[in-house]
Every structure is written in C-alpha cells, then in structure tokens.
Design an enzyme around this catalytic site. Sequence first.
Site, PDB file in Angstrom:
ATOM      1  N   GLY A  89      40.847  42.050  42.076  1.00 28.14           N
ATOM      2  CA  GLY A  89      40.022  41.613  40.952  1.00 28.14           C
ATOM      3  C   GLY A  89      40.937  40.848  40.016  1.00 28.14           C
ATOM      4  CB  SER A 126      43.766  40.682  45.757  1.00 26.01           C
ATOM      5  OG  SER A 126      43.665  39.517  44.990  1.00 26.01           O
ATOM      6  CB  ALA A 127      44.601  42.618  41.268  1.00 31.41           C
ATOM      7  CG  HIS A 168      43.921  35.417  47.266  1.00 34.80           C
ATOM      8  ND1 HIS A 168      42.880  35.834  48.045  1.00 34.80           N
ATOM      9  CD2 HIS A 168      44.018  36.326  46.261  1.00 34.80           C
ATOM     10  CE1 HIS A 168      42.344  36.937  47.524  1.00 34.80           C
ATOM     11  NE2 HIS A 168      43.025  37.260  46.452  1.00 34.80           N
ATOM     12  CD  GLU A 196      42.606  34.162  51.055  1.00 29.27           C
ATOM     13  OE1 GLU A 196      42.146  35.291  51.296  1.00 29.27           O
ATOM     14  OE2 GLU A 196      42.594  33.646  49.938  1.00 29.27           O
TER      15      GLU A 196
END
Lengths: 234, 234
Positions: free
Chosen positions: A90, A123-124, A160, A195
């Site tokens: 997020g 991700s985060a 990413h 990714e």
Amino acid sequence: MELLLLSNSSSDAGYLVHAQAAIRELADGRKTACFIPFAGVTRDWDTYETLVRDAFAPTGIAVQSLHRLAEPAEAARAIDAAELIVVGGGNTFRLLQCLRERGLLAAIAAQVRSGAARYIGWSAGANLACPTISTTNDMPVADPGGLDALALVPFQINPHYFNLVVPGFRGETRDQRLAEFTVLKPEMPVLGLPEGNWLRISNDRIEMGGAHAARWFKGADITDVQPGALSLPR
Amino acid sequence: MELLLLSNSSSDAGYLVHAQAAIRELADGRKTACFIPFAGVTRDWDTYETLVRDAFAPTGIAVQSLHRLAEPAEAARAIDAAELIVVGGGNTFRLLQCLRERGLLAAIAAQVRSGAARYIGWSAGANLACPTISTTNDMPVADPGGLDALALVPFQINPHYFNLVVPGFRGETRDQRLAEFTVLKPEMPVLGLPEGNWLRISNDRIEMGGAHAARWFKGADITDVQPGALSLPR
C-alpha cells in the site's frame, strides 16, 4: 532471521497466488500470522484483513490483523507472541507513520531478529524491512516522522522495479530516481526487484525467486542479476 | 503575491524554452534572480546554475545561485534582497532538506508573501510553493525533516501529471496515488498539472497556461479543467 520479501501482491492469477509456494516454505508449519494492514489507505483495514485471510487460506495459516487491537500495549503483546509477521503493501509512508505512532517498530524488529517470528512483506512491507524507506515508489501522503525503518536487511529494495521510459513524461525514469539515492548514499546497495520476483532471506543468505532479472545499484555501479543466490555488490 | 509555477522544465524545444514568455511576464522588468538549485542531485549545483543562467539569458534576467553563499546568514540576506526567487526542479525531498537545514524557508515565504519578490518554480520548485510536499512524484532519497513547505498557495500541485497505465506495472497509477492523499486529507484540493502547463498566480487569482486539460482532486471528487482562469474546487 528468516524473511520473504516480495515485489508485489497481485498477478493475473490473483492476489498473492504467485507467492503461495514461497509463503508455505517460509512458514514451515507455522499456523498463525499477525497481519499489519497499515499501508492500506484507499483499501480500509477490515477489507484488507479479509483479502489477506482469503489469500492465506490455502496455506492453512490463520490471519489476524493488528488493527483489531486498539491499545498500543495490546498490539505490542501480539507482536511479542507472533510466529509470523505479515506486512502488506500500500503506502509505505502511511505504514511507517502508523507503526511509529504506535511505538511498534522496535518490537517487530526484535521479534524477527531473535528468530521468534518469521517475516513476510510485499511492496511497502518489503520496503519496511530495509534500513530506510528511501527507495519506495510511493507518494509521501503521510508524514512518517523520519525515513528509518526496520533495518532487517543491510540493503535497500526498490519494489515494482522497471525502467520503462513513458512517452511524453518528462519526470525521472526509475533508474534516474535510484541514481539520486546512490549519489547521496554511495555505500548503500539498492536492489531493483521486478514485478513477480521475491527474496528469500535466511540470515546472510539471499535467494531470489521469480522469472526476471533484477538490478543492483551501488554508487555509480549497476549490475543485472538472475534469479538464484544473490550476493551484495562489493 | 505573484507566482509562476510550472509542471516541468524541459521540452523538445529545449530547457525552459516553453516557459520564456511566461517568465518575462512574471518578471515584469526585474533583472536579477536568486536561483535555488538544491533540488539538483545527479546534476551538481554549479552545472545547474549555468543551465538556468543560459536558459534565462534571452529574458535579460541575470541568475545568481544561492549555493555560492556558504554562510546561512549570507544566504538569508540574499533572500531578503531578492526581487525574483527561482526554484529549480529535481528532487523535492532534497530541496526541502537543504532549505530547512539552512533555515531559509521562513525567509523565502515572507519575501514572496510581502510582494518584495516574485516566485518562479518548476516541478520540485512548484511542489515547494504548496502547503506540503505530499503530492510530489519524487523518491524520498533525503529526509526533509517534515513534509510541510512554503504554503504560498492554498492547494497542492502534482507536477508531471498523467494517468497512464503502464503495461505490466502492478504498483499504483497516478490517480490511485493521489486518491491516497485525498482519503487522508479530504479538505485539501490537489491539481494534477500536466507536462507543458503552468500556473500564473496573482494573489487569489489562478490562471493556467499550456495546451492540456488539468485535473482537480478533492476528497472523492475529480474535475477536469481547461487552460484559463481556475477556481478552487468547492
């Protein structure tokens, strides 16, 4: 110290589907996970818990979200008792802000460093495991009260990762953004993690899974690396 | 209060060429500019001064870069004497860090608010004029010691605005990133300012120049607006 750090959560196959085998391997029989949903901004935390609970169901791991525990002391006890700590993606700034405000950063780091809990982040959640969040792609929509993070690994991740040049866009490419970081911090390696890829970290050993090459940045040096065992750039 | 806030600096025509008429109009006969190069990271400040000096040469405005003045008191005096303050693009976090470390933010804001100096900023320099840098696209490669900025305008700008969906990229689109901001700060309008556009602000009057539509975001509301007079979304 055992970590699984993923570039991203979603794929054409569905939410975290590409990660299920890696999650199972990391969990190694552990059956409960403490989920940290604080990076969710446009996705509310209840919804996020359900999404992750459903995604983890095939692995047999029961997911409980930390936002259910409103009292900081209660949340800290949940961290101290966790066998798996799962940090969702997020907004990285919002994630760090919420954890710092609740005073949970040191407890999470200690629980993972001691080996009492294993860590999964995407991700985060992967950015959070790094020394700072300085190589996030996210917008600073919340003030995290400083950029320093868990420092569970001795390098930075840029999730990413790609270096596409977008037609008509006159801002920086990803590599140009990362070059700004390496100019200011030439001693700190950064891994551009594409990714679909992930890192499995077991103490000092780093293994990259996924289908794509990744890219190390350190000072002015750039090195492309294939999936398999990785070593830090010298 | 007179400001010129540009989305970007470069175009196929060359550095700041698309902005020359707007710079001339804003300067309105002023012949000296105090240039703030601190957003430059991969571009060193000497080089940046030369680039901007050359770009301003056709307008007859002489450019002096603030980084030449090593003493904070000397730099503060230069701000207090400036008739034009020009803030270049690059990394917004690094820009804000350097200005905060040198204690120059209040002096710049006061000089522009009083009308003694006019303000020109592009990209990071446009972000700096906003209440916070929370709607920058830049990577947090430096810790700015807080996100609050000059607050010369009562809204946020997102420069280099576009909402392209990049094939294969599973991170957030620009609109999704900005939605994270408006969820957390629903009362604060954000203008997505496309490449090649600029804002000319004269006290409460906002005029948008350039060829493209821009996009206002406020809470859950999105409104596309054409070049010409703009009003804040209600």
